[in-house]
Design a protein around this motif. Structure first.
Motif, PDB file in Angstrom:
ATOM      1  N   ASP A 140      29.154  44.713  44.607  1.00  0.00           N
ATOM      2  CA  ASP A 140      29.320  43.358  45.142  1.00  0.00           C
ATOM      3  C   ASP A 140      29.621  42.354  44.044  1.00  0.00           C
ATOM      4  OD1 ASP A 140      28.336  43.701  48.072  1.00  0.00           O
ATOM      5  OD2 ASP A 140      26.932  44.818  46.816  1.00  0.00           O
ATOM      6  N   LEU A 141      29.059  42.614  42.869  1.00  0.00           N
ATOM      7  CA  LEU A 141      29.249  41.697  41.740  1.00  0.00           C
ATOM      8  C   LEU A 141      29.718  42.521  40.548  1.00  0.00           C
ATOM      9  CD1 LEU A 141      28.960  38.876  40.481  1.00  0.00           C
ATOM     10  CD2 LEU A 141      26.540  39.405  40.039  1.00  0.00           C
ATOM     11  N   LEU A 142      30.916  42.191  40.043  1.00  0.00           N
ATOM     12  CA  LEU A 142      31.539  42.977  38.978  1.00  0.00           C
ATOM     13  C   LEU A 142      31.492  42.181  37.688  1.00  0.00           C
ATOM     14  CD1 LEU A 142      34.526  44.208  41.156  1.00  0.00           C
ATOM     15  CD2 LEU A 142      32.538  45.509  40.438  1.00  0.00           C
ATOM     16  N   LEU A 143      30.675  42.649  36.754  1.00  0.00           N
ATOM     17  CA  LEU A 143      30.492  41.938  35.498  1.00  0.00           C
ATOM     18  C   LEU A 143      31.298  42.665  34.430  1.00  0.00           C
ATOM     19  CD1 LEU A 143      26.684  41.167  35.862  1.00  0.00           C
ATOM     20  CD2 LEU A 143      28.655  39.791  36.554  1.00  0.00           C
ATOM     21  N   SER A 144      32.416  42.032  34.059  1.00  0.00           N
ATOM     22  CA  SER A 144      33.346  42.683  33.140  1.00  0.00           C
ATOM     23  C   SER A 144      33.114  42.181  31.717  1.00  0.00           C
ATOM     24  CB  SER A 144      34.785  42.378  33.565  1.00  0.00           C
ATOM     25  OG  SER A 144      35.669  42.912  32.606  1.00  0.00           O
ATOM     26  N   PRO A 145      33.127  43.097  30.748  1.00  0.00           N
ATOM     27  CA  PRO A 145      32.913  42.658  29.360  1.00  0.00           C
ATOM     28  C   PRO A 145      34.105  41.883  28.795  1.00  0.00           C
ATOM     29  CG  PRO A 145      33.303  45.039  29.455  1.00  0.00           C
ATOM     30  CD  PRO A 145      33.204  44.555  30.869  1.00  0.00           C
ATOM     31  N   THR A 146      35.291  42.100  29.353  1.00  0.00           N
ATOM     32  CA  THR A 146      36.515  41.528  28.750  1.00  0.00           C
ATOM     33  C   THR A 146      37.447  40.933  29.799  1.00  0.00           C
ATOM     34  OG1 THR A 146      37.686  43.623  28.991  1.00  0.00           O
ATOM     35  CG2 THR A 146      36.538  43.272  26.899  1.00  0.00           C
ATOM     36  N   GLU A 147      38.363  40.092  29.313  1.00  0.00           N
ATOM     37  CA  GLU A 147      39.424  39.550  30.181  1.00  0.00           C
ATOM     38  C   GLU A 147      40.303  40.685  30.704  1.00  0.00           C
ATOM     39  OE1 GLU A 147      39.637  36.579  31.265  1.00  0.00           O
ATOM     40  OE2 GLU A 147      38.158  35.634  29.940  1.00  0.00           O
ATOM     41  N   LYS A 148      40.556  41.666  29.848  1.00  0.00           N
ATOM     42  CA  LYS A 148      41.391  42.813  30.238  1.00  0.00           C
ATOM     43  C   LYS A 148      40.759  43.526  31.432  1.00  0.00           C
ATOM     44  CE  LYS A 148      44.716  44.315  27.554  1.00  0.00           C
ATOM     45  NZ  LYS A 148      45.869  43.479  27.350  1.00  0.00           N
ATOM     46  N   GLY A 149      39.442  43.697  31.398  1.00  0.00           N
ATOM     47  CA  GLY A 149      38.735  44.328  32.507  1.00  0.00           C
ATOM     48  C   GLY A 149      38.905  43.512  33.785  1.00  0.00           C
ATOM     49  N   ALA A 150      38.812  42.186  33.645  1.00  0.00           N
ATOM     50  CA  ALA A 150      38.980  41.313  34.820  1.00  0.00           C
ATOM     51  C   ALA A 150      40.402  41.437  35.369  1.00  0.00           C
ATOM     52  CB  ALA A 150      38.665  39.866  34.444  1.00  0.00           C
ATOM     53  N   GLU A 151      41.382  41.577  34.484  1.00  0.00           N
ATOM     54  CA  GLU A 151      42.777  41.753  34.957  1.00  0.00           C
ATOM     55  C   GLU A 151      42.906  43.061  35.736  1.00  0.00           C
ATOM     56  OE1 GLU A 151      45.344  41.593  31.481  1.00  0.00           O
ATOM     57  OE2 GLU A 151      44.530  39.613  30.976  1.00  0.00           O
ATOM     58  N   ASN A 152      42.284  44.114  35.231  1.00  0.00           N
ATOM     59  CA  ASN A 152      42.338  45.401  35.951  1.00  0.00           C
ATOM     60  C   ASN A 152      41.729  45.253  37.341  1.00  0.00           C
ATOM     61  OD1 ASN A 152      43.463  46.733  33.752  1.00  0.00           O
ATOM     62  ND2 ASN A 152      41.476  47.381  32.944  1.00  0.00           N
ATOM     63  N   LEU A 153      40.610  44.539  37.422  1.00  0.00           N
ATOM     64  CA  LEU A 153      39.941  44.359  38.722  1.00  0.00           C
ATOM     65  C   LEU A 153      40.808  43.516  39.658  1.00  0.00           C
ATOM     66  CD1 LEU A 153      36.334  43.821  37.353  1.00  0.00           C
ATOM     67  CD2 LEU A 153      37.153  45.809  38.643  1.00  0.00           C
ATOM     68  N   ALA A 154      41.469  42.507  39.097  1.00  0.00           N
ATOM     69  CA  ALA A 154      42.332  41.650  39.924  1.00  0.00           C
ATOM     70  C   ALA A 154      43.470  42.482  40.524  1.00  0.00           C
ATOM     71  CB  ALA A 154      42.879  40.496  39.084  1.00  0.00           C
ATOM     72  N   ARG A 155      44.015  43.392  39.718  1.00  0.00           N
ATOM     73  CA  ARG A 155      45.108  44.255  40.219  1.00  0.00           C
ATOM     74  C   ARG A 155      44.637  45.130  41.371  1.00  0.00           C
ATOM     75  NH1 ARG A 155      46.870  44.900  35.122  1.00  0.00           N
ATOM     76  NH2 ARG A 155      45.597  46.765  34.864  1.00  0.00           N
ATOM     77  N   GLU A 156      43.338  45.434  41.400  1.00  0.00           N
ATOM     78  CA  GLU A 156      42.794  46.270  42.484  1.00  0.00           C
ATOM     79  C   GLU A 156      42.223  45.419  43.620  1.00  0.00           C
ATOM     80  OE1 GLU A 156      40.221  49.330  40.800  1.00  0.00           O
ATOM     81  OE2 GLU A 156      41.614  49.581  39.130  1.00  0.00           O
ATOM     82  N   GLY A 157      42.522  44.119  43.584  1.00  0.00           N
ATOM     83  CA  GLY A 157      42.109  43.237  44.681  1.00  0.00           C
ATOM     84  C   GLY A 157      40.653  42.810  44.603  1.00  0.00           C
ATOM     85  N   LEU A 158      40.039  42.892  43.412  1.00  0.00           N
ATOM     86  CA  LEU A 158      38.603  42.631  43.302  1.00  0.00           C
ATOM     87  C   LEU A 158      38.287  41.353  42.526  1.00  0.00           C
ATOM     88  CD1 LEU A 158      37.524  46.330  42.481  1.00  0.00           C
ATOM     89  CD2 LEU A 158      37.399  45.166  44.696  1.00  0.00           C
ATOM     90  N   ALA A 159      39.272  40.468  42.358  1.00  0.00           N
ATOM     91  CA  ALA A 159      39.075  39.275  41.516  1.00  0.00           C
ATOM     92  C   ALA A 159      37.935  38.401  42.023  1.00  0.00           C
ATOM     93  CB  ALA A 159      40.368  38.466  41.445  1.00  0.00           C
ATOM     94  N   ASP A 160      37.771  38.308  43.335  1.00  0.00           N
ATOM     95  CA  ASP A 160      36.773  37.364  43.855  1.00  0.00           C
ATOM     96  C   ASP A 160      35.331  37.832  43.660  1.00  0.00           C
ATOM     97  OD1 ASP A 160      37.030  39.402  45.636  1.00  0.00           O
ATOM     98  OD2 ASP A 160      36.860  38.150  47.427  1.00  0.00           O
ATOM     99  N   ARG A 161      35.162  39.060  43.172  1.00  0.00           N
ATOM    100  CA  ARG A 161      33.790  39.528  42.889  1.00  0.00           C
ATOM    101  C   ARG A 161      33.514  39.598  41.384  1.00  0.00           C
ATOM    102  NH1 ARG A 161      33.785  45.270  46.015  1.00  0.00           N
ATOM    103  NH2 ARG A 161      35.315  44.704  47.588  1.00  0.00           N
TER     104      ARG A 161
END
Ligand code: UD1
Ligand code: UDP
Length: 363
Positions: A140-161
């Motif tokens: 439910d809550l995705l805590l990414s260590p890096t901006e790159k990780g957040a970009e990967n999550l955004a590509r998978e439709g998970l940016a809002d978490r």
């Protein structure tokens, strides 16, 4: 807030130690050890050294196939989640303990929080990649260590978490770096001189399960004239023995038992070069300004390669020796892993999520 944290393998003890402190400063933490790692030097030593509280539950799952290990964690964790009824279930990284606990939380409708979300090697044959993708998609809550990780999550439709927190391993390393001086005699014990040895670790399935790769890695390390010290993972010891490579490894390298975190940080800091297929060790080398040669074809920690402090060489013997021997033109180091306060950002993000169910902006 009441958070149930699940750990089970060596790198998770290191990641959990700063987070556990930050969580306990804000609320209640229930700590569960799955028992995926159980040898003294892969488990207990970290609890003692890092002052991690005694686990409230020990699931004792031990070793087994991926299916067995994952199923055992699920079966044994489920009643704990029901009894404890936490506000959130916190998992770390990419092991079988991570994915199993994530699934239990998701199926019990408990908020699942993933620390180290968004990391991708883009190699689905790597067991950890399957664990990462599944865990991120059930969390439910995705805590990414890096901006790159957040970009990967955004590509998978998970940016809002997603929230970018920095890397909790950096927090742990800063704590250790201030203490290693007096805390360990590991260099003297192994007759090592700072700046005159290479430190190597190998444990990835792709390298240990394939005798050709394992043998080529041995060749590459043995080609270096400095002493090469190898704290050997039990999985790797078993593989070396099975493939009749153990005697050669002991003859040509300085093979030692795995060591605790503080001695390991001392070994990392004093090494001229690191050779590893570990995720955590690549970053720790970067944090300590020690050039790293990665025994893989790809890495999740791309920032270390882009900055010129890490070279991917796979299991090619000549490439390993060359990379460990060459001069490295090292430039300015960027700081893509946060400021060393990721653990409190993690605790804050969980608190905020539980209070209003919304993820804060990721700026
Ligand atoms: C696991 C993680 C990997 C992580 C690594 C950290 C998975 C799929 N893999 O790999 O992502 O990088 O931990 O070190 O979750 N063993 C012992 N004693 C122990 C633990 C293991 O002897 O305390 C031996 C057993 O023979 C076991 C083998 O090591 O079968 C592998 O252990 P396992 O936990 O399955 O995977 P790791 O290779 O440790
Ligand atoms: N580590 C340790 N002693 C050792 C080898 C590694 O304390 O003998 C620590 C290392 O500093 C890092 C973590 O274990 O914090 C990395 O674990 P590992 O390489 O097993 O797993 P990965 O990071 O690849 O998942």
């Amino acid at each position: 807030m009441k958070v149930l944290s699940v750990v089970g393998a060596r790198p998770q003890f290191v990641k959990a130690f700063p987070v556990s402190r930050a969580l306990r400063a804000r609320g209640e933490e229930v700590l569960v050890h799955t028992g995926q790692h159980y040898d003294e030097e892969l488990s207990d030593v970290f609890f003692t050294e890092l002052g991690i509280p005694e686990p409230d539950y020990h699931l004792g799952v031990g070793s087994g196939s991926h299916a067995t290990q994952t199923a055992r964690v699920m079966e044994r964790l489920d009643p704990v989640v029901v009894d404890e009824d936490p506000d959130a279930l916190l998992v770390y990284g990419d092991t079988n303990s991570t994915v199993a606990a994530g699934l239990v939380g998701a199926k019990r409708d408990t908020a699942v929080v993933h620390v180290e979300a968004g990391l991708r090697s883009f190699d689905r044959e790597m067991p950890e990649e399957v664990n990462r993708v599944v865990t991120d998609h059930v969390a439910d809550l995705l805590l990414s260590p890096t901006e790159k990780g957040a970009e990967n999550l955004a590509r998978e439709g998970l940016a809002d978490r997603t929230v970018v927190t920095g890397d909790v391993m950096y927090d742990a390393l800063l704590w250790a770096r201030d203490r290693v001086g007096d805390a360990t005699t590991v260099l003297a014990d192994n007759d090592l001189t700072p700046g005159e040895y290479v430190l190597a670790t190998v444990h990835r399935a792709k390298n240990t399960d394939d005798p050709a790769r394992l043998s080529a890695i041995l060749d590459g390390l043995a080609g270096v004239s400095d002493p090469v010290v190898v704290p050997v993972h039990p999985r790797t010891e078993t593989a070396l023995r099975e493939h009749d490579l153990w005697d050669r490894a002991c003859d040509e390298l300085r093979v030692i038992d795995p060591v605790g975190y503080l001695p390991f940080v001392r070994l990392l800091d004093g090494a001229r070069r690191i050779a590893t297929d570990s995720g955590g060790v690549q970053k720790e080398a970067f944090f300590l300004d020690t050039p790293c040669v990665t025994l893989r074809e790809e890495t999740e920690w791309v920032e270390t390669v882009e900055a010129g402090w890490n070279e991917l060489v796979g299991a090619d013997a000549d490439a390993i020796t060359t990379a460990l021997t060459r001069d490295w033109p090292l430039g300015e180091k960027p700081h893509p892993y946060g400021d060393g306060d990721a653990a409190s950002v993690v605790a804050e993000a969980i608190d905020a999520y539980l209070q209003d169910g919304a993820t804060p902006p990721t700026d």
